[in-house]
Design an enzyme around this catalytic site. Structure first.
Site, PDB file in Angstrom:
ATOM      1  N   TRP A  56      -1.997   5.316   5.205  1.00  0.00           N
ATOM      2  CA  TRP A  56      -0.880   5.906   4.468  1.00  0.00           C
ATOM      3  C   TRP A  56       0.076   4.845   3.933  1.00  0.00           C
ATOM      4  O   TRP A  56       1.074   5.169   3.297  1.00  0.00           O
ATOM      5  CB  TRP A  56      -0.117   6.890   5.358  1.00  0.00           C
ATOM      6  CG  TRP A  56       0.238   6.360   6.706  1.00  0.00           C
ATOM      7  CD1 TRP A  56       1.393   5.734   7.065  1.00  0.00           C
ATOM      8  CD2 TRP A  56      -0.566   6.390   7.883  1.00  0.00           C
ATOM      9  NE1 TRP A  56       1.364   5.368   8.388  1.00  0.00           N
ATOM     10  CE2 TRP A  56       0.170   5.764   8.922  1.00  0.00           C
ATOM     11  CE3 TRP A  56      -1.844   6.885   8.175  1.00  0.00           C
ATOM     12  CZ2 TRP A  56      -0.336   5.627  10.220  1.00  0.00           C
ATOM     13  CZ3 TRP A  56      -2.343   6.747   9.460  1.00  0.00           C
ATOM     14  CH2 TRP A  56      -1.596   6.128  10.465  1.00  0.00           C
ATOM     15  N   HIS A 116      -4.525  -5.001  12.160  1.00  0.00           N
ATOM     16  CA  HIS A 116      -3.249  -5.413  11.563  1.00  0.00           C
ATOM     17  C   HIS A 116      -3.128  -6.931  11.542  1.00  0.00           C
ATOM     18  O   HIS A 116      -2.657  -7.517  10.554  1.00  0.00           O
ATOM     19  CB  HIS A 116      -2.075  -4.830  12.362  1.00  0.00           C
ATOM     20  CG  HIS A 116      -1.857  -3.365  12.173  1.00  0.00           C
ATOM     21  ND1 HIS A 116      -1.805  -2.771  10.919  1.00  0.00           N
ATOM     22  CD2 HIS A 116      -1.646  -2.361  13.078  1.00  0.00           C
ATOM     23  CE1 HIS A 116      -1.572  -1.477  11.060  1.00  0.00           C
ATOM     24  NE2 HIS A 116      -1.474  -1.196  12.350  1.00  0.00           N
ATOM     25  N   HIS A 125      -2.036   0.688   7.699  1.00  0.00           N
ATOM     26  CA  HIS A 125      -2.446   2.065   7.936  1.00  0.00           C
ATOM     27  C   HIS A 125      -2.896   2.694   6.611  1.00  0.00           C
ATOM     28  O   HIS A 125      -2.421   2.295   5.545  1.00  0.00           O
ATOM     29  CB  HIS A 125      -1.289   2.880   8.516  1.00  0.00           C
ATOM     30  CG  HIS A 125      -0.847   2.412   9.865  1.00  0.00           C
ATOM     31  ND1 HIS A 125       0.465   2.059  10.144  1.00  0.00           N
ATOM     32  CD2 HIS A 125      -1.533   2.225  11.020  1.00  0.00           C
ATOM     33  CE1 HIS A 125       0.561   1.696  11.412  1.00  0.00           C
ATOM     34  NE2 HIS A 125      -0.635   1.781  11.967  1.00  0.00           N
ATOM     35  N   VAL A 164      -6.367  -0.968  -0.280  1.00  0.00           N
ATOM     36  CA  VAL A 164      -7.817  -1.128  -0.160  1.00  0.00           C
ATOM     37  C   VAL A 164      -8.511  -0.046  -0.979  1.00  0.00           C
ATOM     38  O   VAL A 164      -8.181   1.139  -0.847  1.00  0.00           O
ATOM     39  CB  VAL A 164      -8.262  -1.057   1.317  1.00  0.00           C
ATOM     40  CG1 VAL A 164      -9.767  -1.110   1.437  1.00  0.00           C
ATOM     41  CG2 VAL A 164      -7.629  -2.203   2.096  1.00  0.00           C
ATOM     42  N   PRO A 210      11.410  12.124   5.911  1.00  0.00           N
ATOM     43  CA  PRO A 210      10.783  13.094   5.003  1.00  0.00           C
ATOM     44  C   PRO A 210      10.709  12.582   3.565  1.00  0.00           C
ATOM     45  O   PRO A 210      11.693  12.086   3.016  1.00  0.00           O
ATOM     46  CB  PRO A 210      11.713  14.316   5.106  1.00  0.00           C
ATOM     47  CG  PRO A 210      12.355  14.178   6.450  1.00  0.00           C
ATOM     48  CD  PRO A 210      12.545  12.697   6.653  1.00  0.00           C
ATOM     49  N   GLU A 231      -4.927  -2.817  16.474  1.00  0.00           N
ATOM     50  CA  GLU A 231      -3.903  -3.854  16.326  1.00  0.00           C
ATOM     51  C   GLU A 231      -4.478  -5.168  15.812  1.00  0.00           C
ATOM     52  O   GLU A 231      -3.831  -5.881  15.044  1.00  0.00           O
ATOM     53  CB  GLU A 231      -3.163  -4.067  17.647  1.00  0.00           C
ATOM     54  CG  GLU A 231      -2.450  -2.834  18.198  1.00  0.00           C
ATOM     55  CD  GLU A 231      -1.452  -2.213  17.234  1.00  0.00           C
ATOM     56  OE1 GLU A 231      -0.991  -2.907  16.300  1.00  0.00           O
ATOM     57  OE2 GLU A 231      -1.130  -1.022  17.420  1.00  0.00           O
TER      58      GLU A 231
END
Length: 346
Positions: A254, A246, A252, A273, A262, A243
């Site tokens: 992804w 962040h 994250h 990055v 979906p 955290e």
């Protein structure tokens, strides 16, 4: 205390193992707590910083150049001198009528263990092995240290927090330009095990919040850690490491997508990055024996911003360090964390 510990362990099974950062970010934009303009300006500034580091020597291969840096101080010295000390205010939100009274449960020793874990992880002094040598070469030392400034205990009538905004209603963050505000509370199962504000949020909501059963590191055996039985057996304080990442502008692996929708998470979305490989979903457990590859390259499943087990997580990368550093030299404190550096120089 035996009853408290039993209930605490029971509650642990009802908390889903995920971070609420993406939901908090989306809600912040909807509520105007964070504006898209502010976020876009921070992203533009980050791209300018990346361009600076891309051009800082003649080698055009980013990975080769970043690996051969003499030390991470080559990166950080452009933003601050020596080690940047970040003072931490820990807020314990408790309901004295609740069966689990955090005012009794969260003691100084547990808080200190969490600060120690942050310092080990952000200074690259953690001991976890990284089997992938290419990833190991990218491990970064943030040259930052965290120092406990004070502990504030605030009473509330709430038995648990069921929205991302209730913590600030109980107790607003204090002087976010100069302090990391870290909350410990009972989070509802819909929230996850923790969440954080990135830079640019409204001041009152600029904090990280950790579910109490994932706060602290019981692996420091030299401590008289009777409280270790109140938290998960695989927990060693890495929820807060994640955290704080962040809070320092990391996403994250992804990227910003809805894991529950979906097709929303694809290999074209990432964390901006360069040295963290793309992936479309989190990793869990510890996949040393079968390293995953979701987007044509090996997942960096040991990255602190993934969801692997605490004892598997091992690194931030130099590219992530550059992204975090980019928020330290923005003139407007509301669009970065330059106040942390200004505070150091006072």
């Amino acid at each position: 205390m035996t009853l408290l510990l039993s209930i605490a362990l029971y509650l642990l099974t009802s908390v889903k193992s995920q971070c609420g950062y993406d939901e908090y970010h989306e809600e912040a934009l909807e509520k105007g707590v964070l504006t898209q303009e502010t976020w876009d300006e921070m992203e533009e500034h980050f791209e300018e910083e990346v361009e600076f580091w891309d051009n800082w020597d003649e080698d055009t291969d980013f990975f080769r150049r970043i690996r051969r840096l003499a030390s991470d101080s080559d990166l950080t010295s452009r933003y601050f001198n020596g080690t940047l000390e970040i003072p931490v205010i820990v807020h314990v939100l408790y309901n004295p009528s609740h069966t689990v009274n955090l005012n009794d449960l969260i003691q100084l020793e547990q808080i200190q263990s969490q600060i120690i874990r942050l310092n080990m992880d952000f200074s690259s002094n953690n001991i976890e092995n990284i089997p992938n040598s290419a990833f190991a070469a990218l491990k970064a030392n943030y040259m930052m240290s965290f120092k406990l400034h004070k502990v504030i205990r605030t009473q509330t009538s709430k038995t648990e927090l069921t929205t991302h905004w209730e913590a600030a209603d109980v107790k607003e963050a204090i002087d976010r330009n100069h302090y990391l505000n870290m909350y410990v509370s009972i989070l509802g199962s819909n929230i996850g095990i923790g969440y954080a504000a990135g830079p640019g949020y409204a001041a009152r909501s600029d904090y990280i919040n950790i579910h109490y059963q994932f706060f602290g590191d019981p692996t420091f055996l030299w401590m008289n850690n009777d409280w270790k039985n109140t938290i998960g057996s695989k927990t060693s304080g890495r929820t807060a490491t994640h955290e704080v990442g962040h809070w320092l502008h990391l996403e994250h692996p992804w990227g910003a997508c809805n894991l529950g929708k979906p097709g929303d998470c694809t290999c074209s979305k990432d964390d901006h990055v360069k040295d963290t490989n793309e992936q479309i979903k989190p990793n869990f457990g510890c996949k040393h024996n079968a390293p995953p590859s979701q987007c044509g390259s090996l997942d960096m499943y040991q990255n602190f911003m993934d969801y692997s087990d605490d004892n598997c997580m091992a690194l931030f990368t130099k590219g992530q360090l550059i992204r975090s550093l980019s928020i330290l030299n923005q003139v407007n404190n509301d669009k970065g964390r330059k106040g942390l550096v200004d505070y150091q120089s006072v």
